[in-house]
Design an enzyme around this catalytic site. Structure first.
Site, PDB file in Angstrom:
ATOM      1  N   SER A  26       0.803  -1.226   0.000  1.00 20.00           N
ATOM      2  CA  SER A  26       0.000   0.000   0.000  1.00 20.00           C
ATOM      3  C   SER A  26       0.840   1.283   0.000  1.00 20.00           C
ATOM      4  O   SER A  26       0.478   2.236  -0.695  1.00 20.00           O
ATOM      5  CB  SER A  26      -0.971   0.001   1.185  1.00 20.00           C
ATOM      6  OG  SER A  26      -1.890  -1.048   1.022  1.00 20.00           O
ATOM      7  N   LYS A  75      -9.784  -5.445  10.630  1.00 22.93           N
ATOM      8  CA  LYS A  75     -10.854  -4.954   9.753  1.00 22.93           C
ATOM      9  C   LYS A  75     -12.259  -5.027  10.387  1.00 22.93           C
ATOM     10  O   LYS A  75     -13.104  -4.191  10.091  1.00 22.93           O
ATOM     11  CB  LYS A  75     -10.864  -5.738   8.445  1.00 22.93           C
ATOM     12  CG  LYS A  75      -9.754  -5.360   7.479  1.00 22.93           C
ATOM     13  CD  LYS A  75      -9.924  -6.163   6.190  1.00 22.93           C
ATOM     14  CE  LYS A  75      -8.923  -5.743   5.146  1.00 22.93           C
ATOM     15  NZ  LYS A  75      -9.170  -6.370   3.842  1.00 22.93           N
ATOM     16  N   ASN A  96     -12.057  -1.265   5.627  1.00 23.26           N
ATOM     17  CA  ASN A  96     -10.634  -1.226   5.234  1.00 23.26           C
ATOM     18  C   ASN A  96     -10.143   0.197   4.977  1.00 23.26           C
ATOM     19  O   ASN A  96      -8.958   0.413   4.754  1.00 23.26           O
ATOM     20  CB  ASN A  96     -10.369  -2.113   4.005  1.00 23.26           C
ATOM     21  CG  ASN A  96     -10.749  -1.439   2.698  1.00 23.26           C
ATOM     22  OD1 ASN A  96     -11.662  -0.616   2.650  1.00 23.26           O
ATOM     23  ND2 ASN A  96     -10.057  -1.777   1.635  1.00 23.26           N
ATOM     24  N   ASP A 111     -12.642  -2.826  -0.825  1.00 19.53           N
ATOM     25  CA  ASP A 111     -12.228  -4.103  -1.431  1.00 19.53           C
ATOM     26  C   ASP A 111     -13.276  -4.601  -2.429  1.00 19.53           C
ATOM     27  O   ASP A 111     -12.936  -5.115  -3.496  1.00 19.53           O
ATOM     28  CB  ASP A 111     -12.050  -5.184  -0.348  1.00 19.53           C
ATOM     29  CG  ASP A 111     -10.751  -5.022   0.425  1.00 19.53           C
ATOM     30  OD1 ASP A 111      -9.776  -4.505  -0.147  1.00 19.53           O
ATOM     31  OD2 ASP A 111     -10.725  -5.417   1.602  1.00 19.53           O
ATOM     32  N   GLY A 138     -13.770 -17.262   3.841  1.00 21.36           N
ATOM     33  CA  GLY A 138     -13.157 -16.320   4.776  1.00 21.36           C
ATOM     34  C   GLY A 138     -13.627 -14.896   4.515  1.00 21.36           C
ATOM     35  O   GLY A 138     -14.667 -14.663   3.897  1.00 21.36           O
ATOM     36  N   THR A 162     -13.536 -26.167   4.938  1.00 19.54           N
ATOM     37  CA  THR A 162     -14.209 -26.379   6.229  1.00 19.54           C
ATOM     38  C   THR A 162     -15.691 -26.065   6.044  1.00 19.54           C
ATOM     39  O   THR A 162     -16.081 -24.900   5.869  1.00 19.54           O
ATOM     40  CB  THR A 162     -13.593 -25.455   7.305  1.00 19.54           C
ATOM     41  OG1 THR A 162     -12.178 -25.640   7.297  1.00 19.54           O
ATOM     42  CG2 THR A 162     -14.150 -25.739   8.678  1.00 19.54           C
ATOM     43  N   TYR A 244      -2.603 -12.373  -6.074  1.00 21.06           N
ATOM     44  CA  TYR A 244      -1.810 -11.599  -7.041  1.00 21.06           C
ATOM     45  C   TYR A 244      -0.330 -11.978  -6.989  1.00 21.06           C
ATOM     46  O   TYR A 244       0.467 -11.472  -7.769  1.00 21.06           O
ATOM     47  CB  TYR A 244      -1.976 -10.090  -6.815  1.00 21.06           C
ATOM     48  CG  TYR A 244      -1.756  -9.651  -5.387  1.00 21.06           C
ATOM     49  CD1 TYR A 244      -0.487  -9.400  -4.909  1.00 21.06           C
ATOM     50  CD2 TYR A 244      -2.830  -9.520  -4.526  1.00 21.06           C
ATOM     51  CE1 TYR A 244      -0.275  -9.038  -3.603  1.00 21.06           C
ATOM     52  CE2 TYR A 244      -2.637  -9.156  -3.199  1.00 21.06           C
ATOM     53  CZ  TYR A 244      -1.355  -8.910  -2.746  1.00 21.06           C
ATOM     54  OH  TYR A 244      -1.157  -8.557  -1.436  1.00 21.06           O
TER      55      TYR A 244
HETATM   56  P1  NAP Z   1      -9.158 -15.948   5.446  1.00 22.85           P
HETATM   57  O1  NAP Z   1     -10.291 -15.171   5.987  1.00 22.85           O
HETATM   58  O2  NAP Z   1      -8.152 -16.510   6.380  1.00 22.85           O
HETATM   59  O3  NAP Z   1      -9.765 -17.164   4.578  1.00 22.85           O
HETATM   60  C1  NAP Z   1      -8.914 -18.096   3.950  1.00 22.85           C
HETATM   61  C2  NAP Z   1      -9.741 -19.044   3.089  1.00 22.85           C
HETATM   62  O4  NAP Z   1      -8.827 -19.868   2.347  1.00 22.85           O
HETATM   63  C3  NAP Z   1     -10.616 -19.994   3.893  1.00 22.85           C
HETATM   64  O5  NAP Z   1     -11.790 -20.253   3.173  1.00 22.85           O
HETATM   65  C4  NAP Z   1      -9.730 -21.256   3.977  1.00 22.85           C
HETATM   66  O6  NAP Z   1     -10.475 -22.429   4.144  1.00 22.85           O
HETATM   67  C5  NAP Z   1      -9.131 -21.240   2.597  1.00 22.85           C
HETATM   68  N1  NAP Z   1      -7.876 -21.999   2.479  1.00 22.85           N
HETATM   69  C6  NAP Z   1      -6.668 -21.676   3.007  1.00 22.85           C
HETATM   70  N2  NAP Z   1      -5.745 -22.576   2.624  1.00 22.85           N
HETATM   71  C7  NAP Z   1      -6.388 -23.481   1.844  1.00 22.85           C
HETATM   72  C8  NAP Z   1      -5.967 -24.661   1.156  1.00 22.85           C
HETATM   73  N3  NAP Z   1      -4.703 -25.073   1.185  1.00 22.85           N
HETATM   74  N4  NAP Z   1      -6.886 -25.341   0.421  1.00 22.85           N
HETATM   75  C9  NAP Z   1      -8.168 -24.913   0.380  1.00 22.85           C
HETATM   76  N5  NAP Z   1      -8.639 -23.815   1.025  1.00 22.85           N
HETATM   77  C10 NAP Z   1      -7.743 -23.114   1.753  1.00 22.85           C
HETATM   78  O7  NAP Z   1      -8.316 -15.114   4.384  1.00 22.85           O
HETATM   79  P2  NAP Z   1      -8.801 -13.873   3.484  1.00 22.85           P
HETATM   80  O8  NAP Z   1      -8.503 -12.613   4.210  1.00 22.85           O
HETATM   81  O9  NAP Z   1     -10.182 -14.118   3.009  1.00 22.85           O
HETATM   82  O10 NAP Z   1      -7.735 -13.941   2.269  1.00 22.85           O
HETATM   83  C11 NAP Z   1      -7.813 -14.987   1.322  1.00 22.85           C
HETATM   84  C12 NAP Z   1      -6.915 -14.681   0.117  1.00 22.85           C
HETATM   85  O11 NAP Z   1      -7.338 -13.476  -0.503  1.00 22.85           O
HETATM   86  C13 NAP Z   1      -5.434 -14.450   0.456  1.00 22.85           C
HETATM   87  O12 NAP Z   1      -4.679 -15.136  -0.518  1.00 22.85           O
HETATM   88  C14 NAP Z   1      -5.252 -12.955   0.318  1.00 22.85           C
HETATM   89  O13 NAP Z   1      -3.929 -12.600  -0.057  1.00 22.85           O
HETATM   90  C15 NAP Z   1      -6.223 -12.663  -0.805  1.00 22.85           C
HETATM   91  N6  NAP Z   1      -6.679 -11.263  -0.855  1.00 22.85           N
HETATM   92  C16 NAP Z   1      -6.467 -10.546  -2.005  1.00 22.85           C
HETATM   93  C17 NAP Z   1      -6.899  -9.235  -2.077  1.00 22.85           C
HETATM   94  C18 NAP Z   1      -6.641  -8.425  -3.324  1.00 22.85           C
HETATM   95  O14 NAP Z   1      -6.736  -7.194  -3.264  1.00 22.85           O
HETATM   96  N7  NAP Z   1      -6.356  -9.038  -4.453  1.00 22.85           N
HETATM   97  C19 NAP Z   1      -7.575  -8.639  -0.985  1.00 22.85           C
HETATM   98  C20 NAP Z   1      -7.793  -9.413   0.164  1.00 22.85           C
HETATM   99  C21 NAP Z   1      -7.335 -10.737   0.220  1.00 22.85           C
HETATM  100  P3  NAP Z   1     -10.826 -22.983   5.626  1.00 22.85           P
HETATM  101  O15 NAP Z   1     -12.025 -22.201   6.089  1.00 22.85           O
HETATM  102  O16 NAP Z   1     -11.112 -24.412   5.403  1.00 22.85           O
HETATM  103  O17 NAP Z   1      -9.605 -22.747   6.484  1.00 22.85           O
END
Ligand code: NAP
Length: 305
Positions: A26, A75, A96, A111, A138, A162, A244
């Site tokens: 950021s 957040k 955010n 977002d 998530g 899950t 990304y």
């Molecule tokens: P989060 O709330 O911790 O949720 C993670 C999710 O990923 C859960 O559904 C989890 O499943 C699943 N997961 C994790 N490892 C896995 C695996 N090996 N196989 C299958 N499912 C898996 O995280 P979040 O904040 O939503 O972020 C998720 C992703 O979004 C991250 O990669 C983050 O970098 C990306 N993101 C990108 C942006 C952007 O601007 N492009 C913005 C925000 C986030 P369970 O419930 O089973 O644990």
């Protein structure tokens, strides 16, 4: 040596609070925008532990910050410290972006807008009437699903490793969809385990598949949220991955090989930041400037890995 004039007594203060914070892109994005727009602002990362959140937010107000971003893990918790929260941020359950206006803290969530704008730009279509599958349950899954529901997707199906988390998110989304759409679309939000992608035609029948899991994110770049042998996409499907880093995940590579539109999360990251910047400055950034900023910001990605 010339005097460094970048930060002066009059410089406007912006920043991001979170923990961990060292990896954030950021500052590169917002400081690039300030340079391109000729704004006398500086944007800094600030590591804040959960038990320090209340004091930190009070401090930012006392220090006359123009505004700030909020990232993991604050957040949701920051919402109750706000004087006002936008409807979209309430539905997403997360803030955010905070603007400080006459001592009032105004919380927003950019977002979802970043996601939707980047999707539409690359896909050339929106979500209205579309059948959407979201992988993950998530925070990002909620952000994306709320937007898709607000923009009148025909159906949304949450698939998560899950199951209980998928069910929890669906309960929230059904409440939102019910509130918005009355009783006419009672079954438009469904759920399943990630493994259900293997059997039923859930993936095949989707117009749009959005990965919000972190499966495939650096350093685990060989991972895919669903086993590759079940990623049999058809040309008319759109596959979006919020990841990304790397720029092309295994999922997106399989999608591209199937002839689909395959979109990564870089545009979402960029546009959520741009929207936050617009909220703080009250100025809409024109498309020419956006292209320049995106080129400069893309170079910051070389800092990753
Ligand atoms: P989060 O709330 O911790 O949720 C993670 C999710 O990923 C859960 O559904 C989890 O499943 C699943 N997961 C994790 N490892 C896995 C695996 N090996 N196989 C299958 N499912 C898996 O995280 P979040 O904040 O939503 O972020 C998720 C992703 O979004 C991250 O990669 C983050 O970098 C990306 N993101 C990108 C942006 C952007 O601007 N492009 C913005 C925000 C986030 P369970 O419930 O089973 O644990």
């Amino acid at each position: 040596m010339p005097v460094d004039r970048r930060v002066r007594g009059s410089t406007g203060l912006l920043g991001v609070i979170g923990n961990p914070i060292a990896h954030t892109l950021s500052p590169q994005l917002h400081n690039t925008l300030s340079t391109l727009l000729g704004n006398d602002h500086i944007y800094i990362p600030m590591r804040v532990m959960p038990e320090e959140l209340v004091d930190a937010v009070k401090g930012l107000k006392a220090l006359n910050f123009i505004g700030f971003n909020v990232t993991i893990p604050h957040k949701s918790a920051v919402m109750e410290l706000m004087d006002e929260v936008s409807l979209e941020a309430k539905l997403i359950g997360a803030v955010n972006t905070v603007r400080i206006d006459n001592d009032r803290l105004i919380g927003d969530n950019t977002d979802s807008e970043g996601f939707a704008a980047s999707f539409k730009e690359k896909a050339g279509t929106g979500f209205k009437g579309k059948s959407v599958v979201v992988l993950g349950a998530g925070g990002t899954a909620r952000t994306v699903s709320v937007k898709v529901i607000l923009e009148e997707a025909q159906s949304v199906t949450i698939l998560n490793r899950t199951i209980s988390r998928a069910q929890g998110l669906v309960a929230i989304l059904k409440g939102i969809a019910g509130g918005l759409m009355s009783a006419t679309h009672p079954d438009r939000v469904g759920w399943g385990g990630l493994e259900s992608a293997k059997t039923a035609g859930i993936l095949r029948e989707a117009d749009i598949i959005i990965n919000t899991t972190s499966a495939g994110m650096y350093p685990d770049i060989g991972d895919c949220p669903i086993p590759p042998e079940y990623c049999m996409f058809t040309r008319n499907q759109i596959i979006y991955d919020v990841i990304y880093n790397p720029k092309e995940t295994m999922l997106l590579k399989l999608a591209r090989n199937s002839g689909c539109v395959a979109i990564n999360g870089l545009g979402m990251l960029f546009l959520q930041g741009v929207r936050a910047y617009e909220i703080w400055t009250g100025v809409k950034i024109d498309s020419g400037m956006l292209i320049n900023a995106f080129k400069a910001f893309s170079l910051a990605l070389n800092d990753l890995q």
